[in-house]
Design a protein around this motif. Structure first.
Motif, PDB file in Angstrom:
ATOM      1  N   PRO A  47       0.795  -1.235   0.000  1.00 31.53           N
ATOM      2  CA  PRO A  47       0.000   0.000   0.000  1.00 31.53           C
ATOM      3  C   PRO A  47       0.821   1.276   0.000  1.00 31.53           C
ATOM      4  CG  PRO A  47       0.035  -0.950   2.189  1.00 31.53           C
ATOM      5  CD  PRO A  47       0.774  -1.909   1.310  1.00 31.53           C
ATOM      6  N   THR A  48       2.143   1.192   0.123  1.00 31.11           N
ATOM      7  CA  THR A  48       2.994   2.378   0.125  1.00 31.11           C
ATOM      8  C   THR A  48       4.087   2.212  -0.924  1.00 31.11           C
ATOM      9  OG1 THR A  48       4.487   1.465   1.801  1.00 31.11           O
ATOM     10  CG2 THR A  48       2.590   2.745   2.584  1.00 31.11           C
ATOM     11  N   PRO A  49       4.674   3.326  -1.405  1.00 31.06           N
ATOM     12  CA  PRO A  49       5.751   3.218  -2.398  1.00 31.06           C
ATOM     13  C   PRO A  49       6.965   2.445  -1.876  1.00 31.06           C
ATOM     14  CG  PRO A  49       4.884   5.444  -2.325  1.00 31.06           C
ATOM     15  CD  PRO A  49       4.270   4.719  -1.179  1.00 31.06           C
ATOM     16  N   ALA A  50       7.275   2.574  -0.578  1.00 28.49           N
ATOM     17  CA  ALA A  50       8.433   1.872  -0.033  1.00 28.49           C
ATOM     18  C   ALA A  50       8.234   0.362  -0.095  1.00 28.49           C
ATOM     19  CB  ALA A  50       8.681   2.320   1.405  1.00 28.49           C
ATOM     20  N   ARG A  51       7.045  -0.102   0.241  1.00 31.13           N
ATOM     21  CA  ARG A  51       6.787  -1.544   0.190  1.00 31.13           C
ATOM     22  C   ARG A  51       6.644  -2.013  -1.252  1.00 31.13           C
ATOM     23  NH1 ARG A  51       2.164  -2.763   4.588  1.00 31.13           N
ATOM     24  NH2 ARG A  51       2.483  -4.861   3.699  1.00 31.13           N
ATOM     25  N   GLY A  52       6.144  -1.141  -2.124  1.00 36.26           N
ATOM     26  CA  GLY A  52       6.032  -1.516  -3.528  1.00 36.26           C
ATOM     27  C   GLY A  52       7.383  -1.703  -4.184  1.00 36.26           C
ATOM     28  N   ALA A  53       8.373  -0.876  -3.800  1.00 36.58           N
ATOM     29  CA  ALA A  53       9.708  -0.995  -4.393  1.00 36.58           C
ATOM     30  C   ALA A  53      10.422  -2.253  -3.939  1.00 36.58           C
ATOM     31  CB  ALA A  53      10.542   0.239  -4.035  1.00 36.58           C
ATOM     32  N   LYS A  54       9.984  -2.867  -2.840  1.00 39.74           N
ATOM     33  CA  LYS A  54      10.631  -4.075  -2.325  1.00 39.74           C
ATOM     34  C   LYS A  54       9.991  -5.364  -2.837  1.00 39.74           C
ATOM     35  CE  LYS A  54      12.038  -1.822   1.992  1.00 39.74           C
ATOM     36  NZ  LYS A  54      11.897  -1.819   3.475  1.00 39.74           N
ATOM     37  N   LEU A  55       8.936  -5.250  -3.631  1.00 39.54           N
ATOM     38  CA  LEU A  55       8.274  -6.461  -4.123  1.00 39.54           C
ATOM     39  C   LEU A  55       9.191  -7.218  -5.072  1.00 39.54           C
ATOM     40  CD1 LEU A  55       4.618  -5.238  -4.873  1.00 39.54           C
ATOM     41  CD2 LEU A  55       5.393  -6.674  -2.975  1.00 39.54           C
ATOM     42  N   THR A  56       9.198  -8.531  -4.930  1.00 43.62           N
ATOM     43  CA  THR A  56       9.995  -9.384  -5.803  1.00 43.62           C
ATOM     44  C   THR A  56       9.124  -9.952  -6.913  1.00 43.62           C
ATOM     45  OG1 THR A  56       9.561 -11.352  -4.469  1.00 43.62           O
ATOM     46  CG2 THR A  56      11.474  -9.983  -3.846  1.00 43.62           C
ATOM     47  N   ILE A  57       9.773 -10.558  -7.893  1.00 42.76           N
ATOM     48  CA  ILE A  57       9.044 -11.177  -8.991  1.00 42.76           C
ATOM     49  C   ILE A  57       8.148 -12.287  -8.470  1.00 42.76           C
ATOM     50  CG2 ILE A  57       9.299 -12.541 -11.100  1.00 42.76           C
ATOM     51  CD1 ILE A  57       9.901  -9.662 -11.537  1.00 42.76           C
TER      52      ILE A  57
ATOM     53  N   PRO B 134       6.750  12.410   3.042  1.00 43.73           N
ATOM     54  CA  PRO B 134       7.500  11.922   4.202  1.00 43.73           C
ATOM     55  C   PRO B 134       7.037  10.523   4.600  1.00 43.73           C
ATOM     56  CG  PRO B 134       6.839  14.190   4.533  1.00 43.73           C
ATOM     57  CD  PRO B 134       6.164  13.738   3.280  1.00 43.73           C
ATOM     58  N   PRO B 135       7.921   9.704   5.162  1.00 47.59           N
ATOM     59  CA  PRO B 135       7.548   8.317   5.492  1.00 47.59           C
ATOM     60  C   PRO B 135       6.314   8.207   6.386  1.00 47.59           C
ATOM     61  CG  PRO B 135       9.918   8.613   5.662  1.00 47.59           C
ATOM     62  CD  PRO B 135       9.335   9.980   5.448  1.00 47.59           C
ATOM     63  N   GLU B 136       6.198   9.096   7.367  1.00 54.14           N
ATOM     64  CA  GLU B 136       5.038   9.022   8.258  1.00 54.14           C
ATOM     65  C   GLU B 136       3.742   9.297   7.501  1.00 54.14           C
ATOM     66  OE1 GLU B 136       8.699  10.148  10.457  1.00 54.14           O
ATOM     67  OE2 GLU B 136       7.648  10.899   8.692  1.00 54.14           O
ATOM     68  N   VAL B 137       3.805  10.250   6.562  1.00 53.41           N
ATOM     69  CA  VAL B 137       2.613  10.568   5.770  1.00 53.41           C
ATOM     70  C   VAL B 137       2.283   9.421   4.834  1.00 53.41           C
ATOM     71  CG1 VAL B 137       1.636  12.193   4.111  1.00 53.41           C
ATOM     72  CG2 VAL B 137       3.122  13.027   5.939  1.00 53.41           C
ATOM     73  N   GLU B 138       3.292   8.795   4.237  1.00 53.65           N
ATOM     74  CA  GLU B 138       3.049   7.656   3.351  1.00 53.65           C
ATOM     75  C   GLU B 138       2.386   6.506   4.102  1.00 53.65           C
ATOM     76  OE1 GLU B 138       6.533   6.409   1.332  1.00 53.65           O
ATOM     77  OE2 GLU B 138       6.408   7.960  -0.210  1.00 53.65           O
TER      78      GLU B 138
END
Length: 408
Positions: free
Chosen positions: A187-197, A232-236
């Motif tokens: 649900p956040t860009p940080a977790r989306g960038a860590k998704l694997t194939i 900011p991370p808290e807002v994300e």
């Protein structure tokens, strides 16, 4: 002749019964339950109501249990728009006084003086009314689904544009289960960038996708790991929690729209008129259900094709006063039927050579796109009226004979 007016409310109803001279014969307040309906039937029976000569009733609504009870046995029930009833009230006094018993008397007098200019509630079969309930509910659910999708999209634009770019190649992307499943696990860009194939493949498989999973996973992974501006991370994190809440509502809206679509299609196919409607180019089960829901199956509802065209909003309306004369599109219409007619005429362009030739001819005469579709809908709804009245299916060579010759 005896006339009855009912001022409808949530917990009680006021009833007024008058004669031809406008004299008040009886007035009563009844409750909105079985006992109240029995009192109303007994009151009407005291003044001659019966199966052979039912007393007409005027009320300000066209649905509900009270209307269903009154609409039995061949009784004519007239549903008057509350705005029109308010204008009738001004005919009886200028003091602007208002009361529920007085409104019931006004409604009864509407029938006494102007019953010939009002249309009774159509006597549709229970099967057609079931189609009406399901088709309208499915359309409302579809609108609700789109509204929730727009809210999710607006939220993603504020903090997660990568997700919108990742799903941009899909039609109505946020209503697809694949997009909602990926947003649920990231649900956040940080977790989306860590998704694997592997995680993306599993998410697409859970959403029901069976082909092109590997290529879609590679493409989505590359987009989610791209360079984008960030909150900011808290807002994300806070916006991610908000997104998960909206996704639950969007899931419910999507499930409701799909289930109601299947039920509406099933009930529509069981109706005798479905064979005739499905023979028309551009009409499928869901669109046919919407059209049947609005026109019903009471053959006496519309006196001729022009009445149906005016009800659908496809027929133009003329405004003439003095030296001014204007012919334009009709603003007062059945909006649901008019919307279905736009979809019908647009789909018919590819399904019928005659319809396409008719549309092209209107464009060559100077009509805009919407005007050309409205003119095509006006012609085809008249053909639908003809086929329903005679029990015939659509025939292309009879509907557009000259257009087919020109196209050939």
């Amino acid at each position: 002749m005896i006339y009855c007016g009912i001022d409808w409310a949530e917990s009680h109803h006021d009833v007024a019964v008058i004669n031809d001279a406008g004299e008040l014969l009886a007035k009563r307040r009844i409750t909105d339950d079985t006992e109240g309906y029995k009192i109303l039937r007994d009151l009407l029976a005291d003044y001659g109501d019966g199966p052979d000569d039912p007393i007409p009733v005027c009320i300000e609504t066209n649905r509900g249990l009270l209307v269903a009870q009154l609409n039995q046995g061949g009784r004519k029930v007239y549903a008057i728009n509350p705005m029109a009833a308010s204008r009738y009230r001004d005919r009886h006094g200028v003091s602007r006084k208002k009361s529920d018993p007085g409104d019931a008397l006004v409604l009864a007098n509407i029938l006494r003086t102007d019953m010939h200019v009002h249309r009774p509630i159509p006597a549709d079969t229970p099967q057609a009314r079931a189609v009406t309930v399901l088709a309208r509910a499915q359309q409302d659910a579809q609108w609700n689904r789109q509204q929730m999708s727009n809210q999710v999209r607006s939220l993603l634009r504020e903090y997660y544009p990568a997700a919108l770019d990742a799903f941009a190649t899909w039609t109505n992307p946020l209503t697809r289960p694949e997009a909602r499943e990926i947003l649920r696990i990231a649900p956040t860009p940080a977790r989306g960038a860590k998704l694997t194939i592997a995680q993306l493949r599993a998410a697409l498989a859970r959403a029901g996708r069976s082909r092109g999973i590997e290529a879609a996973a590679e493409r989505i992974k590359g987009v989610l790991r791209g360079e984008y501006a960030h909150q900011p991370p808290e807002v994300e994190d806070a916006m991610g929690a908000q997104l998960l809440g909206l996704l639950r509502q969007l899931d419910a809206a999507c499930i409701a729209a799909d289930e109601l679509a299947g039920q509406a299609e099933t009930v529509f196919r069981e109706h005798p008129d479905s064979k005739i409607m499905l023979s028309f180019p551009g009409i499928g089960p869901q669109l046919g259900a919407r059209i049947l829901a609005e026109i019903g199956d009471d053959r006496s509802r519309f006196s001729d094709a022009r009445a149906l065209k005016a009800y659908a909003g496809s027929a133009p309306v003329t405004r003439a006063s003095g030296k001014k004369h204007h012919v334009g599109r009709r603003m007062v219409k059945n909006d649901r039927l008019n919307h279905a007619g736009y979809l019908w005429s647009f789909a018919a362009l590819n399904a019928s050579e005659g319809a396409n030739a008719h549309y092209r001819a209107r464009r060559e005469r100077g009509d805009w796109h919407a005007a050309g579709l409205r003119h095509l809908f006006n012609r085809m709804v008249g053909q639908l009226f003809h086929c329903l009245q005679r029990g015939e299916v659509f025939e292309e060579h009879e509907a557009f004979p000259s257009s087919l010759r020109d196209a050939a």
